[in-house]
Design a protein around this motif. Structure first.
Motif, PDB file in Angstrom:
ATOM      1  N   THR A  27     -34.284 -36.430 -39.521  1.00 12.39           N
ATOM      2  CA  THR A  27     -35.487 -37.261 -39.605  1.00 12.39           C
ATOM      3  C   THR A  27     -36.689 -36.391 -39.924  1.00 12.39           C
ATOM      4  N   LEU A  28     -37.402 -36.703 -41.000  1.00  9.14           N
ATOM      5  CA  LEU A  28     -38.653 -36.026 -41.331  1.00  9.14           C
ATOM      6  C   LEU A  28     -39.778 -36.790 -40.645  1.00  9.14           C
ATOM      7  N   HIS A  29     -40.387 -36.165 -39.656  1.00 10.82           N
ATOM      8  CA  HIS A  29     -41.475 -36.788 -38.887  1.00 10.82           C
ATOM      9  C   HIS A  29     -42.787 -36.363 -39.530  1.00 10.82           C
ATOM     10  N   PHE A  30     -43.499 -37.313 -40.147  1.00 17.51           N
ATOM     11  CA  PHE A  30     -44.633 -36.979 -41.012  1.00 17.51           C
ATOM     12  C   PHE A  30     -45.955 -37.491 -40.443  1.00 17.51           C
ATOM     13  N   VAL A  31     -46.976 -36.626 -40.480  1.00 16.43           N
ATOM     14  CA  VAL A  31     -48.347 -36.988 -40.105  1.00 16.43           C
ATOM     15  C   VAL A  31     -49.287 -36.534 -41.228  1.00 16.43           C
ATOM     16  N   HIS A  32     -50.200 -37.384 -41.610  1.00 14.97           N
ATOM     17  CA  HIS A  32     -51.081 -37.216 -42.777  1.00 14.97           C
ATOM     18  C   HIS A  32     -52.279 -36.321 -42.494  1.00 14.97           C
ATOM     19  N   GLY A  33     -53.091 -36.117 -43.523  1.00 11.21           N
ATOM     20  CA  GLY A  33     -54.337 -35.381 -43.402  1.00 11.21           C
ATOM     21  C   GLY A  33     -55.497 -36.284 -43.019  1.00 11.21           C
ATOM     22  N   VAL A  34     -56.651 -35.675 -42.744  1.00 10.66           N
ATOM     23  CA  VAL A  34     -57.842 -36.424 -42.328  1.00 10.66           C
ATOM     24  C   VAL A  34     -58.295 -37.361 -43.448  1.00 10.66           C
ATOM     25  N   ALA A  35     -58.576 -38.621 -43.067  1.00  9.12           N
ATOM     26  CA  ALA A  35     -59.066 -39.667 -43.963  1.00  9.12           C
ATOM     27  C   ALA A  35     -57.987 -40.159 -44.933  1.00  9.12           C
ATOM     28  N   PHE A  36     -56.745 -39.730 -44.744  1.00 15.98           N
ATOM     29  CA  PHE A  36     -55.640 -40.201 -45.553  1.00 15.98           C
ATOM     30  C   PHE A  36     -54.802 -41.180 -44.724  1.00 15.98           C
ATOM     31  N   ALA A  37     -53.564 -41.414 -45.108  1.00 14.27           N
ATOM     32  CA  ALA A  37     -52.647 -42.292 -44.388  1.00 14.27           C
ATOM     33  C   ALA A  37     -51.228 -41.875 -44.738  1.00 14.27           C
ATOM     34  N   SER A  38     -50.297 -42.128 -43.843  1.00 16.90           N
ATOM     35  CA  SER A  38     -48.941 -41.622 -44.063  1.00 16.90           C
ATOM     36  C   SER A  38     -48.301 -42.211 -45.311  1.00 16.90           C
ATOM     37  N   LYS A  39     -48.508 -43.505 -45.564  1.00 15.52           N
ATOM     38  CA  LYS A  39     -47.870 -44.129 -46.727  1.00 15.52           C
ATOM     39  C   LYS A  39     -48.491 -43.680 -48.049  1.00 15.52           C
ATOM     40  N   LEU A  40     -49.662 -43.076 -47.978  1.00 16.62           N
ATOM     41  CA  LEU A  40     -50.305 -42.551 -49.183  1.00 16.62           C
ATOM     42  C   LEU A  40     -49.425 -41.505 -49.867  1.00 16.62           C
ATOM     43  N   TYR A  41     -48.585 -40.820 -49.093  1.00 15.45           N
ATOM     44  CA  TYR A  41     -47.751 -39.737 -49.623  1.00 15.45           C
ATOM     45  C   TYR A  41     -46.417 -40.248 -50.174  1.00 15.45           C
ATOM     46  N   TRP A  42     -46.295 -41.544 -50.336  1.00 15.63           N
ATOM     47  CA  TRP A  42     -45.027 -42.105 -50.786  1.00 15.63           C
ATOM     48  C   TRP A  42     -44.554 -41.549 -52.136  1.00 15.63           C
ATOM     49  N   PRO A  43     -45.431 -41.224 -53.082  1.00 11.87           N
ATOM     50  CA  PRO A  43     -44.939 -40.613 -54.337  1.00 11.87           C
ATOM     51  C   PRO A  43     -44.087 -39.364 -54.106  1.00 11.87           C
ATOM     52  N   VAL A  44     -44.334 -38.638 -53.007  1.00 16.51           N
ATOM     53  CA  VAL A  44     -43.508 -37.479 -52.653  1.00 16.51           C
ATOM     54  C   VAL A  44     -42.342 -37.902 -51.762  1.00 16.51           C
ATOM     55  N   LEU A  45     -42.665 -38.638 -50.699  1.00 20.57           N
ATOM     56  CA  LEU A  45     -41.672 -38.923 -49.662  1.00 20.57           C
ATOM     57  C   LEU A  45     -40.514 -39.766 -50.170  1.00 20.57           C
ATOM     58  N   ARG A  46     -40.777 -40.641 -51.123  1.00 17.55           N
ATOM     59  CA  ARG A  46     -39.681 -41.499 -51.594  1.00 17.55           C
ATOM     60  C   ARG A  46     -38.588 -40.687 -52.282  1.00 17.55           C
ATOM     61  N   GLU A  47     -38.928 -39.490 -52.759  1.00 21.13           N
ATOM     62  CA  GLU A  47     -37.935 -38.632 -53.392  1.00 21.13           C
ATOM     63  C   GLU A  47     -36.983 -38.008 -52.378  1.00 21.13           C
ATOM     64  N   LEU A  48     -37.288 -38.157 -51.084  1.00 22.92           N
ATOM     65  CA  LEU A  48     -36.518 -37.483 -50.041  1.00 22.92           C
ATOM     66  C   LEU A  48     -35.619 -38.414 -49.243  1.00 22.92           C
ATOM     67  N   VAL A  49     -35.719 -39.741 -49.481  1.00 21.29           N
ATOM     68  CA  VAL A  49     -35.027 -40.688 -48.599  1.00 21.29           C
ATOM     69  C   VAL A  49     -33.533 -40.787 -48.861  1.00 21.29           C
ATOM     70  N   ASP A  50     -33.049 -40.288 -49.970  1.00 17.65           N
ATOM     71  CA  ASP A  50     -31.604 -40.316 -50.195  1.00 17.65           C
ATOM     72  C   ASP A  50     -30.863 -39.403 -49.222  1.00 17.65           C
ATOM     73  N   GLU A  51     -31.513 -38.318 -48.798  1.00 17.74           N
ATOM     74  CA  GLU A  51     -30.839 -37.323 -47.975  1.00 17.74           C
ATOM     75  C   GLU A  51     -31.418 -37.204 -46.569  1.00 17.74           C
ATOM     76  N   ASN A  52     -32.506 -37.912 -46.289  1.00 18.17           N
ATOM     77  CA  ASN A  52     -33.190 -37.779 -45.003  1.00 18.17           C
ATOM     78  C   ASN A  52     -33.689 -39.121 -44.516  1.00 18.17           C
ATOM     79  N   GLY A  53     -33.836 -39.235 -43.201  1.00 17.79           N
ATOM     80  CA  GLY A  53     -34.586 -40.337 -42.639  1.00 17.79           C
ATOM     81  C   GLY A  53     -36.052 -39.964 -42.574  1.00 17.79           C
ATOM     82  N   LEU A  54     -36.928 -40.967 -42.472  1.00 19.39           N
ATOM     83  CA  LEU A  54     -38.370 -40.727 -42.386  1.00 19.39           C
ATOM     84  C   LEU A  54     -38.946 -41.465 -41.190  1.00 19.39           C
ATOM     85  N   PHE A  55     -39.906 -40.843 -40.526  1.00 19.72           N
ATOM     86  CA  PHE A  55     -40.682 -41.515 -39.494  1.00 19.72           C
ATOM     87  C   PHE A  55     -42.131 -41.107 -39.718  1.00 19.72           C
TER      88      PHE A  55
END
Length: 307
Positions: A35-63
């Motif tokens: 499980t990749l446990h992800f926390v964003h930067g200041v003034a951002f949001a976790s789902k904002l990083y989806w262009p990167v994170l979606r490339e990782l879901v085939d091999e990992n879980g995400l929280f």
């Protein structure tokens, strides 16, 4: 399987961490994968990083976790400091079972979220099998101390000059494109910022989700003990950092790797937000880092005939 969007309510979680404050995020865990446990930067949001994170879901879980006043989480009254933010992150992890997960948990984050993971892992190394961090907010100690005074903090000056509302999405997009910090972002990353770091009002206008007042409160409380955490860290850690020569973060990441053999520092092309400028390249480097950390992520199997 590449998930295109994160709009299914079944993927979202909510945890009340205080009587008047609920934090929210996304749960895409897989019982047989790290499980990749992800926390964003200041003034951002976790789902904002989806262009990167979606490339990782085939091999990992995400929280994914949204901090107070960011993304889908409640704004609350005031920011209580980074110590309380860590307590809340840990409370969510415990409430959602990440404290006793069968699969390995990899701490991951960008900027402020990356730094919070370093502090958490130094204090409770058993929480994470490894860390993969994106341009943590790691600066020379004298800069942290200097920034405790608001008048000395250039980041706060920039926040005070921010626009906060636009008449529509296209106007917001044009504004972002005019700013140096967003110039090299991909179109998808810009759209992700509008989708998840802004909200749409009844009149069709869009506003920043994170109020500038809250952002200033966060930046006004620097992570003064971060270098202590760097020295105490004993969790295998890979830091990806941008090669912006004007940033103090790159030299600090290299220094961290020199100080602590548990830390590896890898230079990336781009600014502090390189992962939103080069999402596919960043995802490839994250996968490579996870492969190098494989021994930390796969517990040793007992020998045949042993208990």
């Amino acid at each position: 399987m590449i998930i295109k969007h994160l709009r299914d309510p079944g993927e979202h979680w909510a945890v009340q961490v205080e009587p008047d404050l609920t934090l929210r995020g996304v749960d895409l865990r897989h019982p047989e994968r790290p499980t990749l446990h992800f926390v964003h930067g200041v003034a951002f949001a976790s789902k904002l990083y989806w262009p990167v994170l979606r490339e990782l879901v085939d091999e990992n879980g995400l929280f994914l976790q949204d901090l107070q006043g960011h993304g889908d989480s409640d704004t609350g009254d005031s920011y209580p400091g980074w110590e309380a933010s860590i307590d809340r992150i840990v409370a969510v992890m415990d409430a959602k079972g990440l404290d006793n997960a069968a699969a390995p948990v990899v701490g991951m984050g960008h900027s402020y979220g990356a730094s919070l993971h370093m502090l958490m892992a130094a204090a409770e190394p058993e929480r994470f099998s490894a860390l993969v961090l994106l341009d943590p907010m790691l600066m020379p100690q004298n800069m942290f101390e200097l920034f405790t005074k608001l008048e000395n903090n250039p980041m706060i000056d920039r926040v005070r000059k921010k626009s906060t509302r636009w008449d529509d999405r296209e106007t917001a997009r044009e504004y972002l494109r005019s700013k140096h910090a967003f110039k090299r972002w991909t179109d998808e990353s810009i759209d992700a910022f509008i989708d998840h770091a802004m909200w749409e009002d009844d009149g069709g206008g869009v506003s920043l989700r994170c109020p500038p007042e809250l952002e200033i409160e966060v930046l006004a409380k620097p992570l003064l003990t971060l270098w202590d955490a760097v020295e105490r860290l004993n969790v295998p850690t890979v830091i990806l950092y941008g090669n912006d020569r004007m940033s103090p973060i790159g030299p600090s990441c290299r220094k961290a790797a020199e100080l602590n053999p548990c830390i590896e520092a890898v230079e990336m092309t781009g600014s502090h937000n390189f992962m939103l400028e080069h999402p596919q390249e960043t995802a490839a480097q994250i996968r490579a880092a996870l492969n190098r950390l494989d021994a930390a992520l796969v517990p040793e199997k007992p020998l045949a005939g042993t208990v």
